[in-house]
Design a protein around this motif. Structure first.
Motif, PDB file in Angstrom:
ATOM      1  N   LEU A 133      15.054 -62.438  93.934  1.00  0.00           N
ATOM      2  CA  LEU A 133      14.076 -61.506  93.376  1.00  0.00           C
ATOM      3  C   LEU A 133      12.964 -61.199  94.378  1.00  0.00           C
ATOM      4  O   LEU A 133      12.448 -60.076  94.431  1.00  0.00           O
ATOM      5  N   PHE A 134      12.608 -62.177  95.203  1.00  0.00           N
ATOM      6  CA  PHE A 134      11.599 -61.965  96.238  1.00  0.00           C
ATOM      7  C   PHE A 134      12.092 -60.905  97.216  1.00  0.00           C
ATOM      8  O   PHE A 134      11.373 -59.969  97.573  1.00  0.00           O
ATOM      9  N   VAL A 135      13.346 -61.060  97.643  1.00  0.00           N
ATOM     10  CA  VAL A 135      13.944 -60.081  98.551  1.00  0.00           C
ATOM     11  C   VAL A 135      14.003 -58.708  97.888  1.00  0.00           C
ATOM     12  O   VAL A 135      13.724 -57.676  98.525  1.00  0.00           O
ATOM     13  N   ALA A 136      14.314 -58.687  96.597  1.00  0.00           N
ATOM     14  CA  ALA A 136      14.460 -57.417  95.882  1.00  0.00           C
ATOM     15  C   ALA A 136      13.159 -56.619  95.862  1.00  0.00           C
ATOM     16  O   ALA A 136      13.170 -55.397  96.056  1.00  0.00           O
ATOM     17  N   VAL A 137      12.009 -57.274  95.641  1.00  0.00           N
ATOM     18  CA  VAL A 137      10.756 -56.513  95.598  1.00  0.00           C
ATOM     19  C   VAL A 137      10.346 -56.055  96.996  1.00  0.00           C
ATOM     20  O   VAL A 137       9.613 -55.075  97.138  1.00  0.00           O
ATOM     21  N   CYS A 138      10.835 -56.730  98.026  1.00  0.00           N
ATOM     22  CA  CYS A 138      10.544 -56.281  99.389  1.00  0.00           C
ATOM     23  C   CYS A 138      11.340 -55.021  99.727  1.00  0.00           C
ATOM     24  O   CYS A 138      10.812 -54.101 100.360  1.00  0.00           O
ATOM     25  N   VAL A 139      12.604 -54.981  99.300  1.00  0.00           N
ATOM     26  CA  VAL A 139      13.461 -53.869  99.691  1.00  0.00           C
ATOM     27  C   VAL A 139      13.420 -52.708  98.705  1.00  0.00           C
ATOM     28  O   VAL A 139      13.605 -51.554  99.095  1.00  0.00           O
ATOM     29  N   PHE A 140      13.155 -52.972  97.432  1.00  0.00           N
ATOM     30  CA  PHE A 140      13.164 -51.890  96.451  1.00  0.00           C
ATOM     31  C   PHE A 140      11.764 -51.429  96.039  1.00  0.00           C
ATOM     32  O   PHE A 140      11.623 -50.445  95.327  1.00  0.00           O
ATOM     33  N   ALA A 141      10.719 -52.162  96.492  1.00  0.00           N
ATOM     34  CA  ALA A 141       9.340 -51.735  96.238  1.00  0.00           C
ATOM     35  C   ALA A 141       8.535 -51.643  97.526  1.00  0.00           C
ATOM     36  O   ALA A 141       7.392 -51.195  97.515  1.00  0.00           O
ATOM     37  N   GLY A 142       9.115 -52.070  98.645  1.00  0.00           N
ATOM     38  CA  GLY A 142       8.444 -51.955  99.930  1.00  0.00           C
ATOM     39  C   GLY A 142       7.267 -52.882 100.118  1.00  0.00           C
ATOM     40  O   GLY A 142       6.405 -52.640 100.965  1.00  0.00           O
ATOM     41  N   LEU A 143       7.216 -53.972  99.359  1.00  0.00           N
ATOM     42  CA  LEU A 143       6.077 -54.875  99.468  1.00  0.00           C
ATOM     43  C   LEU A 143       6.148 -55.705 100.742  1.00  0.00           C
ATOM     44  O   LEU A 143       7.235 -56.102 101.194  1.00  0.00           O
ATOM     45  N   ARG A 144       4.988 -55.943 101.333  1.00  0.00           N
ATOM     46  CA  ARG A 144       4.889 -56.867 102.445  1.00  0.00           C
ATOM     47  C   ARG A 144       5.111 -58.282 101.913  1.00  0.00           C
ATOM     48  O   ARG A 144       4.976 -58.547 100.712  1.00  0.00           O
ATOM     49  N   LEU A 145       5.396 -59.212 102.830  1.00  0.00           N
ATOM     50  CA  LEU A 145       5.633 -60.606 102.435  1.00  0.00           C
ATOM     51  C   LEU A 145       4.468 -61.139 101.601  1.00  0.00           C
ATOM     52  O   LEU A 145       4.672 -61.708 100.523  1.00  0.00           O
ATOM     53  N   GLY A 146       3.246 -60.969 102.104  1.00  0.00           N
ATOM     54  CA  GLY A 146       2.075 -61.490 101.400  1.00  0.00           C
ATOM     55  C   GLY A 146       1.839 -60.823 100.058  1.00  0.00           C
ATOM     56  O   GLY A 146       1.360 -61.452  99.109  1.00  0.00           O
ATOM     57  N   GLU A 147       2.170 -59.522  99.982  1.00  0.00           N
ATOM     58  CA  GLU A 147       2.005 -58.795  98.721  1.00  0.00           C
ATOM     59  C   GLU A 147       3.008 -59.269  97.681  1.00  0.00           C
ATOM     60  O   GLU A 147       2.671 -59.415  96.500  1.00  0.00           O
ATOM     61  N   ALA A 148       4.240 -59.521  98.116  1.00  0.00           N
ATOM     62  CA  ALA A 148       5.250 -60.052  97.189  1.00  0.00           C
ATOM     63  C   ALA A 148       4.838 -61.434  96.705  1.00  0.00           C
ATOM     64  O   ALA A 148       4.959 -61.755  95.510  1.00  0.00           O
ATOM     65  N   ALA A 149       4.328 -62.263  97.626  1.00  0.00           N
ATOM     66  CA  ALA A 149       3.906 -63.613  97.259  1.00  0.00           C
ATOM     67  C   ALA A 149       2.732 -63.581  96.273  1.00  0.00           C
ATOM     68  O   ALA A 149       2.576 -64.497  95.460  1.00  0.00           O
ATOM     69  N   VAL A 171       0.037 -53.253  93.345  1.00  0.00           N
ATOM     70  CA  VAL A 171      -0.283 -54.187  94.429  1.00  0.00           C
ATOM     71  C   VAL A 171      -1.788 -54.410  94.408  1.00  0.00           C
ATOM     72  O   VAL A 171      -2.563 -53.510  94.735  1.00  0.00           O
ATOM     73  N   ARG A 172      -2.204 -55.601  94.003  1.00  0.00           N
ATOM     74  CA  ARG A 172      -3.632 -55.892  93.806  1.00  0.00           C
ATOM     75  C   ARG A 172      -4.142 -57.054  94.645  1.00  0.00           C
ATOM     76  O   ARG A 172      -5.349 -57.300  94.693  1.00  0.00           O
ATOM     77  N   ARG A 173      -3.238 -57.785  95.273  1.00  0.00           N
ATOM     78  CA  ARG A 173      -3.658 -58.946  96.062  1.00  0.00           C
ATOM     79  C   ARG A 173      -2.538 -59.305  97.037  1.00  0.00           C
ATOM     80  O   ARG A 173      -1.417 -58.797  96.937  1.00  0.00           O
ATOM     81  N   GLN A 174      -2.859 -60.203  97.951  1.00  0.00           N
ATOM     82  CA  GLN A 174      -1.855 -60.726  98.877  1.00  0.00           C
ATOM     83  C   GLN A 174      -2.147 -62.189  99.147  1.00  0.00           C
ATOM     84  O   GLN A 174      -3.279 -62.653  98.960  1.00  0.00           O
ATOM     85  N   VAL A 175      -1.143 -62.909  99.568  1.00  0.00           N
ATOM     86  CA  VAL A 175      -1.302 -64.311  99.943  1.00  0.00           C
ATOM     87  C   VAL A 175      -1.352 -64.386 101.460  1.00  0.00           C
ATOM     88  O   VAL A 175      -0.455 -63.876 102.137  1.00  0.00           O
TER      89      VAL A 175
END
Length: 361
Positions: free
Chosen positions: A179-195, A211-215
């Motif tokens: 699911l982490f990979v899925a939000v990166c490829v299907f929503a274009g989120l950066r690693l920190g944004e997905a986290a 997208v409201r925060r990042q790690v």
């Protein structure tokens, strides 16, 4: 302000700045003294004046002070420090740094093999530091203006994107990290944004991810939850299929994080990267395929589907369209491609009309 001759025959020009501090200079002739005074007066009127004593501070002293003025996240501060500490004039007075010094630094960075994009990034921070020095009347002019950077030749060719089959293979092998990979490829989120994604950021009815925060951080002790990069707050309109995948996150609490490690920690750059490296090894991808490759794949798919630069910019969370173009311009059809396609379409219409009325020979 005045110009007076001293007993020893030297002419002394003096004036007071906006703060009441007196400045003076001695010249051999009255004309030279008056010229200097006129220049200082004009500089104060036009806002180009700088305290002649302030510029004596070294570059290192100035940038140390400048960095404390910023409200950046740690990652940005680290990048800025790397840039400003890479210059060869660190121990020189900032007022003594000339345009030629900055240009020579850029040229040498290029000659030693630093990527054009990296040089541009470093120059941007150096220019910001000089600009702040001008704004704070430490120096009168920014010597980093109009510095030429190396042309980015075929940089884009190095950008990796994945095919549909490759993405499918990665997802099939991702296990709990799927699911982490899925939000990166299907929503274009950066690693920190997905986290940093929380349940409350997902609008299940509208199929939107906010997208409201990042790690930030590379280890458990250094992990911090911070706002996104400047201009990166956004809503990403995603497929219903991705939303369906996210329905199974389990925890209905809005402020619950969607992704955690098996030990219950938030993913950081190292822990998420380690999960991906296991998947990459399992499927046989080379080392150049990173989690960020999925973001590039997301962007390339938007462009291939006909999305304009502003649409792509907003989906990716770039602060300006120019950033999107700098990274992905090679993916849009060129003027030549558009000309050829448009003319081919028109030619096809013409020939289709002409053929039925053509007289047989």
């Amino acid at each position: 302000m005045s110009v007076k001759q001293r007993p020893n025959g030297v002419w002394r020009a003096r004036y007071r700045d906006q703060n009441g501090k007196e400045h003076s200079k001695h010249e051999k002739t009255k004309k030279a003294a008056q010229k200097w005074l006129d220049e200082q007066t004009a500089a104060m009127v036009t806002g180009q004046w700088a305290d002649p004593t302030a510029g004596r501070v070294t570059w290192d002293e100035w940038v140390s002070r400048w960095l404390t003025m910023q409200v950046w996240v740690p990652g940005t501060t680290t990048a800025a420090k790397t840039a400003v500490e890479s210059v060869p004039w660190r121990m020189r007075a900032i007022r003594d740094v000339k345009h030629a010094d900055v240009q020579m630094w850029v040229t040498r960075e290029s000659e030693r093999g630093l990527a054009p994009s990296t040089i541009r990034t470093r120059l941007n921070y150096v220019q910001m530091a000089f600009r702040a020095a001008v704004d704070n009347q430490v120096i009168a002019r920014n010597p980093a203006l109009r510095v030429k950077t190396p042309r980015q030749r075929k940089r884009e060719a190095k950008m990796r994107t994945l095919t549909a089959d490759q993405v499918a293979t990665a997802l099939e092998s991702a296990g709990e990290f799927r699911l982490f990979v899925a939000v990166c490829v299907f929503a274009g989120l950066r690693l920190g944004e997905a986290a940093g994604l929380q349940v409350g950021d997902i609008d299940f009815e509208r199929s939107v991810i906010a997208v409201r925060r990042q790690v930030q951080g590379t280890s458990i002790p250094s992990t911090r939850v911070v706002p996104p990069k400047a201009g990166s707050e956004r809503e990403v309109f995603v497929p219903a299929e991705l939303i369906d995948m996210l329905r199974g996150v389990g925890n209905p609490t809005p402020d619950a994080f969607v992704f955690r490690t098996v030990m219950g920690h938030l993913y950081n750059r190292n822990s998420a990267g380690e999960e991906w490296r296991k998947i990459r090894a399992a499927v046989g991808f080379d080392d150049e395929v990173t989690l960020h490759t999925f973001r590039h794949t997301f962007a390339s798919n938007l462009i291939a589907s006909g999305c304009d630069v502003v649409t792509v910019q907003r989906a990716l969370g770039h602060s300006q369209p120019s950033i999107t173009l700098n990274v992905y311009s090679h993916l849009w059809p060129s003027a030549e491609d558009k000309t050829r396609t448009a003319t081919a379409t028109f030619m096809g219409e013409v020939l289709a009309t002409a053929d039925p009325v053509r007289t047989p020979s």
